[in-house]
Structures are given as C-alpha cells and as structure tokens.
Design an enzyme around this catalytic site. Structure first.
Site, short mmCIF file in Angstrom:
data_model
loop_
_atom_site.label_atom_id
_atom_site.label_comp_id
_atom_site.label_asym_id
_atom_site.label_seq_id
_atom_site.Cartn_x
_atom_site.Cartn_y
_atom_site.Cartn_z
CB ALA A 59 -1.61 1.58 -3.29
CE LYS A 60 2.22 -5.41 -7.31
NZ LYS A 60 3.06 -4.45 -9.10
N GLY A 61 -0.61 -4.99 -3.95
CA GLY A 61 -1.60 -5.57 -2.81
C GLY A 61 -1.41 -7.43 -3.01
CB VAL A 96 2.27 -5.92 0.52
CG1 VAL A 96 1.49 -5.40 0.06
CG2 VAL A 96 1.56 -7.70 -0.27
CB VAL A 133 1.69 -1.89 1.57
CG1 VAL A 133 1.62 -0.69 1.91
CG2 VAL A 133 1.08 -3.11 2.93
#
Ligand code: NAD
Length: 440
Positions: free
Chosen positions: A125-127, A104, A80
């Site tokens: 962002a993150k995932g 996320v 995301v």
C-alpha cells in the site's frame, strides 16, 4: 513539545527535476511495463496476472484543516492498497506536491513486490498528501496529519493497513497518526493499536534500528554485490542523490567500510569534493541548514556535473524518474544501488543494461525499511523490545535472503536484476493464489 521534524524547514524547494517529468509520463505505466516484462518471461498464470495487474482499493479523501491564521484549507490525501494476499497492506505516507493517484498506485504496487521478495507477511500500500510541507508550520502539519488520519478512518489498522514514513514524513508524524488513531478507538482497545504505524519514535513503540534500516539494507546489499564481484569497497568512491533518511544513512553506513563519498545532490543543489565528504559532518550541516547547499567543505556543482561524476557507486535516494534516456548516458559508475523507489525509468534501465552498469533494483535494494517495520510490528504485537544487534542481524538475514533469491532468478531466467526481482515476487504470489484459489 520538542518537535523533531524537517517540517519547520522554510527553504523553497525547486521541484524542477521531478514535476515536469511527471507530466510527460506516468510512473504507474512504468510499473505496469516492468510487471508485464517479468510476467511474460515467467509465463505468469493469466488469472493471477489480472489480479496483480491492478490495485485492490483506492481511497481519496478531501479534508478541511484550520490554518494558524484562522483560514480553512482543504487537502487531498490518498491511500492505495494494491494487494494483501501475503498479509496486511503495508507502505509509507508521502507529503509532497507531486503526490497524485498515479504515483501512489505505483508506490503501492512496488510495496507488494518488495515484501514478497524478502519473505515478510505483508501486502502493498502507499499513501500521501499533495502538499509542500515547507509551506506549513509544525502546528499546521500536526493538524493536517491528525485530520488525514481521521479521514482515513478504518482504511488503516494494525492488522489491516499499516503506514510508515516516506518522503517528508518522519517518526513525529507517525506518533501523531498513532495518537489520533488510538483516540478514535474504545479505551479497552487502544493498547492493541500500537502497530497501526511503524517508524514511530522509540519511546512511542518504535524499534531501534528503524531510522537507519533502509540505508542499512542498501549498504548490506552493496556489500554482497562487492563480495560477488571481488570488488574492494575500502577503495570505492560513491555519490548520493537525496540526503534525507535513506540517502544520509546509506552515506553514513558506507563510511565504516572505507568507501569515499565524493558528491551529493539534494533538492537545494549539488556539491562535490574528490578528496571525500564526511557523511557525519554533512548530516549535521543538513540538519541545521535544511540542505546541502552552501556546505563549506565541498564545492557547488551543477545537476549535470553531479550526474557525470566518475565514481564506483551511485545511490539514488530521492524521487522517481531520475535515471532516464537523457541522464543514464551521463553516469560514470559501475553500480546503481536504488535507495529511492522508481529512480530509473524503463528507458534509463535499458541504457544502464546496454552500458553494463549493474543495478540493485529498488524493490530489493530499499526493502530494509519494510523489513524493520515488520520487526517493529512484531515487537508491538508481542510487547517486546529487541536490541540493535538483534534487529541488524535479522535484517541482514532477510535482505540477503532476498538477494540470493534474485541472484538465482538472474541465472535461471537470464534476465537483469530488476526483472529477476519481479519474477521472485510474482512467483511467490502466484503460488499463494494457486494454493488458496479464488472465493467463492
Ligand atoms: P526524505 O524526505 O527523508 O528525503 C528526501 C531527499 O530527497 C531530501 O534530501 C530531498 O532534498 C531530496 N530531493 C527531493 N527532491 C529532489 C530532487 N528533485 N533532486 C534531488 N534531491 C531531491 O525521504 P526518504 O525517506 O529518504 O525517501 C527517499 C526515497 O527513498 C523515496 O523514493 C522513498 O520512497 C524511498 N524509500 C524510503 C524509505 C524509508 O524508510 N524512508 C524506505 C524505502 C524507500
């Protein structure tokens, strides 16, 4: 190949404290409520509020991987991207059964605020992948990681979106991502891709000081807090939840200040010793035994006993929603220094405020990781290698700069540290949006 990864861990974690909690409430709803509170107080521009109140891109991939026994499993991975107004999207990758789009989203949004507070040119962002890494061999985790990287394709990139380690991921996993990403590039572009991930092993382009960076940042800020409160850290006691990268490094770096670690909890259990636990010795034990459970030099205690431990400082460094309406009243500490992302939910936060317990909020307190990731990325771009002294010195300046800005916002707006940290981040982003306008 010698694999340095916790993934070979074969213990069965009990996700009891987090999984049921996630079903009851959405972590992203907590982020939105924190955001709205700060936006109301600072009177954030309504257009900017709409932009920052949602994520930019959300990528969900389902990808097949061959297991060691020949079976095919299909995994679900997420990335995301919340915002990139200040620079490339940036944030970790988490391997955990509780990873889902909601978590996320929340983690990606926190990343945007974090970079804005400490003035680094990154977005958020993150995932992650929804899996329990203890169920897979190292070879399977390598194939899962490589196939996930392939599935993400151009969703990531050294000038676009740069992952890093988070819960259950580490430098080895970053090396696999780098290698896979480089292999997908034309030969003449490969050396320019070194910065596609940070938190790499040093030999593969990582930075010295990145492994300890988040814990180092936590300890620098505890030190600043102590100076501001005339508090003698050499007589302080502290407790730590989570003894992975952030928890163990925070604990180890508190030791030279003279502070005494008296209780630790991780996914395997909790231990205590009022006379003090040696963080270095415990780190060695955890590496060999995959958790604090059974540590012979401290006594086992329950989760509730851990939370009730009387200490000066609590460093939560595990997962979200640990300090809640139920658990915040149990704490017997003066300061909560949030190494983890989102350890305190809004009800828990309100109780900490009422009880006069100070909080160094996550989006400031654990920003050391992204700060040194930025340094790693810069070194990759410039083909430079900085020494530890340079990294630590620059980290100190960046994170203490963030601390000062948040402190000023606390007195200007008469709000708590979390809301002030949001205001600092939102004000910076608002300025940028107002300067640049909206295309077309
Ligand atoms: P890690 O995988 O190295 O360690 C996680 C630790 O949490 C382990 O000790 C595990 O046993 C413990 N844990 C897991 N579930 C638990 C539970 N239910 N109760 C108690 N302990 C539990 O992860 P990490 O990289 O140290 O990340 C920890 C936190 O810090 C996360 O919130 C992460 O998002 C945040 N964070 C990490 C970094 C970084 O650089 N690694 C940077 C900023 C923030």
């Amino acid at each position: 190949m010698a694999i340095n990864t916790r993934s070979s861990v074969r213990i069965k974690p009990t996700y009891k404290q987090t999984a049921p909690e996630k079903k009851r409430r959405s972590v992203y709803e907590d982020v939105v409520s924190q955001f709205n509170r700060a936006a109301d107080i600072m009177n954030l521009d309504s257009g900017v509020r709409k932009i920052l109140g949602t994520t930019m891109n959300e990528v969900v991939v389902h990808f097949p991987v061959k297991m060691d026994d020949g079976r095919i499993e299909v995994f679900t991975g997420y990335r995301v991207q919340h915002n990139n107004a200040l620079g490339p999207f940036k944030g970790g990758l988490r391997y955990h059964p509780a990873v889902d789009i909601d978590e996320v989203r929340a983690l990606a949004t926190w990343m945007t605020w974090k970079s804005a507070i400490v003035n680094i040119p990154f977005g958020g962002a993150k995932g992650g992948i929804q899996l329990d890494p203890t169920n897979y061999s190292v070879a399977e985790l390598e194939r899962i990681t490589r196939r996930f990287t392939y599935a993400l394709g151009n969703t990531i990139g050294p000038d676009y979106d740069i992952p890093a380690p988070d819960v259950n991921t580490n430098p080895q996993i970053m090396a696999w991502i780098l290698d896979t990403y480089q292999s997908m590039m034309p030969a003449f572009e490969r050396h320019r891709c070194l910065g596609v991930v940070t938190g790499k092993p040093i030999e593969s382009g990582g930075s010295v000081g990145r492994d300890k960076a988040t814990g180092q940042g936590v300890v620098y800020l505890i030190h600043e807090w102590a100076k501001d409160h005339n508090f003698d850290l050499s007589k302080a006691t502290y407790i730590v939840q989570g003894f992975g990268n952030v928890g163990s490094w925070s604990a180890r770096l508190m030791k030279p200040l003279g502070a005494k670690l008296i209780a630790v909890e991780d996914v395997t259990g909790a231990i205590a010793d009022p006379e003090g636990i040696d963080p270095e010795d415990l780190t060695r034990y955890v590496l060999e035994n995959r958790g604090v459970k059974g540590y012979p030099k401290a006594k086992p205690i329950s989760h509730i006993e851990f939370l009730r431990t009387r200490a000066d400082i609590f460093i939560p460094a595990a997962l979200e929603n640990q300090i809640t309406a139920e658990t915040a009243p149990l704490l017997n500490v003066r300061l909560v220094a949030e190494g983890a992302n989102g350890p305190t939910d809004p009800e828990g936060d309100a109780i900490l405020n009422q009880r006069g317990i100070d909080v160094l909020p996550d989006i400031l307190c654990n920003s050391g990781g992204v700060i040194v990731s930025y340094f790693e990325w810069l070194q990759n771009k410039r083909s430079e290698f900085w020494d530890l002294q340079e990294v630590d010195c620059k980290l100190y300046k960046k994170i203490v700069g963030g601390y000062q800005r948040v402190k000023e916002a606390v007195s200007k707006y008469r709000v708590n540290w979390r809301t002030a940290a949001y205001i600092v981040a939102l004000a910076r982003l608002e300025k940028v949006y107002k300067e640049r306008g909206i295309f077309p």
